[in-house]
Scaffold this active site. Structure first.
Site, PDB file in Angstrom:
ATOM      1  CD  GLU A  94      -3.092  -1.069   2.442  1.00  0.00           C
ATOM      2  OE1 GLU A  94      -3.969  -1.816   2.235  1.00  0.00           O
ATOM      3  OE2 GLU A  94      -2.475  -0.606   3.241  1.00  0.00           O
ATOM      4  CB  CYS A 107       3.170   7.676   2.968  1.00  0.00           C
ATOM      5  SG  CYS A 107       3.677   6.396   4.248  1.00  0.00           S
ATOM      6  CB  CYS A 114       7.380  -4.781   8.625  1.00  0.00           C
ATOM      7  SG  CYS A 114       8.568  -3.949   9.242  1.00  0.00           S
ATOM      8  CB  CYS A 118       6.673  -1.907  15.626  1.00  0.00           C
ATOM      9  SG  CYS A 118       8.280  -1.470  15.439  1.00  0.00           S
ATOM     10  CB  CYS A 121       3.334  -1.107  13.256  1.00  0.00           C
ATOM     11  SG  CYS A 121       3.310  -0.899  11.333  1.00  0.00           S
ATOM     12  N   GLY A 165       6.855  -1.680   5.661  1.00  0.00           N
ATOM     13  CA  GLY A 165       8.460  -2.041   5.769  1.00  0.00           C
ATOM     14  C   GLY A 165       9.358  -1.229   6.371  1.00  0.00           C
ATOM     15  CD  GLU A 166      13.868   0.036   9.124  1.00  0.00           C
ATOM     16  OE1 GLU A 166      14.491   0.878   8.546  1.00  0.00           O
ATOM     17  OE2 GLU A 166      12.918   0.339  10.150  1.00  0.00           O
ATOM     18  CB  SER A 197      10.364   7.124   8.293  1.00  0.00           C
ATOM     19  OG  SER A 197      10.079   6.818   9.980  1.00  0.00           O
ATOM     20  CB  SER A 220       9.713   4.976  14.350  1.00  0.00           C
ATOM     21  OG  SER A 220       8.490   4.637  14.835  1.00  0.00           O
ATOM     22  CG  LEU A 221      12.934   7.626  20.349  1.00  0.00           C
ATOM     23  CD1 LEU A 221      13.928   6.768  20.057  1.00  0.00           C
ATOM     24  CD2 LEU A 221      13.410   8.941  20.680  1.00  0.00           C
ATOM     25  CG  HIS A 222       7.094   5.205  19.054  1.00  0.00           C
ATOM     26  ND1 HIS A 222       6.619   6.341  18.457  1.00  0.00           N
ATOM     27  CD2 HIS A 222       7.510   4.490  17.820  1.00  0.00           C
ATOM     28  CE1 HIS A 222       6.442   6.214  17.203  1.00  0.00           C
ATOM     29  NE2 HIS A 222       6.925   5.204  16.644  1.00  0.00           N
ATOM     30  CB  CYS A 339       1.405   6.889  10.853  1.00  0.00           C
ATOM     31  SG  CYS A 339       2.329   8.183   9.846  1.00  0.00           S
TER      32      CYS A 339
END
Length: 348
Positions: A94, A107, A114, A118, A121, A165-166, A197, A220-222, A339
């Protein structure tokens, strides 16, 4: 029976030139074909009208163009567009078009599923099925640019590698796609309008710095506490915050570029005073800004958006320490385009 023809977009410009020379033609034919493929984003050999019919037939006999197809397009009430993109082998990813008053942003996805895990997600629940090729990423940008011109009357202005994906776990193809997007022989977009990202792979962040990339980096920390971050992003056990911080210092020293931290505040998970203090300290390592992002549920209920009070405390603490912070509201939630939601309703 497997198609024995080679994907022509896997060839470099030099390899295309060599192909034509080996078939008794001039090398500039390779340059012409390269222009059709990357500058004009042409998916059909028949459309390459400055080539003879015989040359076009030779290309069809030897090559294929494994372009993507927009299988389904959804439009949000806020103008966001989500594409379900079918790949040549039947897999689906997507991509999203996010229009605002000041910019139109694509995006794009870099993997089917992925590589990381996480827990908040939707994409991570699919696991990684395969990496996307550079041309498949490139095609997503081409499709979104066409949609932006059609529905908004303006071309695409920005790109974020923030879809499925990463990106750093598909390093070579991601960088090759950016080269095609930014090259004057490709789409000619400025690398300053591109942001990659990542959830944070220290070794690969250092490699980005060594490769002297010109685009922006977001993380992407969080959470800036290892125990908490590992609970919500289990791969953090292999790539702890100390290593991530070291790699980001290296990035800044090599590139001179600041970093954006993406941060979601969740109720009962990272909304304590100590969580706020830890983020402030982490941000002091290098020049940075923080985007506090609205959470987009993925139906299991484990994660709930933090309260307005908790978000305000984060913002006040960051501002008090002269750290730029922005509160970002999600777009496209009604079509699962926000996101963390990509692949939420999709079956691969």
């Amino acid at each position: 029976m497997k198609n024995s023809k080679k994907d022509i977009r896997a060839l470099s410009k030099k390899e295309l030139q060599d192909f034509f020379v080996s078939h008794g033609d001039k090398s500039f034919r390779g340059s012409q074909v390269y222009d059709w493929l990357w500058n004009k984003a042409t998916y059909n050999f028949e459309d390459m009208t400055n080539l003879s019919k015989e040359t076009r037939q030779m290309l069809m006999d030897n090559f294929v163009i494994n372009n993507i197809e927009v299988d389904q397009m959804q439009r949000s009430k806020d103008g966001t567009i989500k594409n379900a993109v079918k790949l040549h082998d039947g897999f689906t990813v997507e991509s999203v078009l996010i229009p605002t008053m000041s910019r139109t942003t694509a995006c794009v996805s870099s993997q089917v599923g992925c590589s990381l895990d996480c827990k908040f997600c939707a994409t991570a629940k699919l696991k990684r099925l395969r990496n996307l090729n550079a041309d498949e990423i490139f095609d997503q940008v081409v499709a979104i640019d066409k949609e932006s011109k059609l529905y908004n009357g303006i071309p695409l202005s920005n790109i974020v590698y923030m879809g499925m994906g990463e990106p750093l776990m598909n390093y070579n193809n991601v960088l090759k796609s950016i080269e095609k997007i930014t090259s004057p022989e490709g789409l000619g977009m400025s690398p300053r309008r591109i942001t990659l990202s990542t959830s944070g792979v220290p070794k690969m962040i250092k490699k980005l710095a060594d490769d002297e990339v010109k685009f922006h980096l977001a993380v992407s920390l969080h959470s800036a506490i290892d125990e908490i971050r590992t609970q919500i992003m289990p791969f953090n056990a292999k790539f702890p915050l100390a290593d991530l911080r070291e790699s980001l210092v290296y990035w800044y020293e090599k590139t001179g570029k600041s970093v954006t931290y993406e941060y979601i505040v969740w109720n009962g998970i990272n909304d304590r005073e100590e969580d706020i203090r830890a983020l402030v300290e982490f941000c002091k390592a290098i020049p940075c800004k923080v985007n506090i992002i609205e959470y987009n549920p993925i139906d299991d209920g484990q994660f709930q958006q933090g309260t307005d009070v908790a978000v305000a405390k984060y913002m006040n603490a960051l501002e008090a320490n002269h750290i730029t912070v922005t509160l970002r509201h999600s777009r496209g939630k009604d079509i699962d385009a926000a996101c963390g939601q990509l692949a939420n309703k999709m079956k691969v």
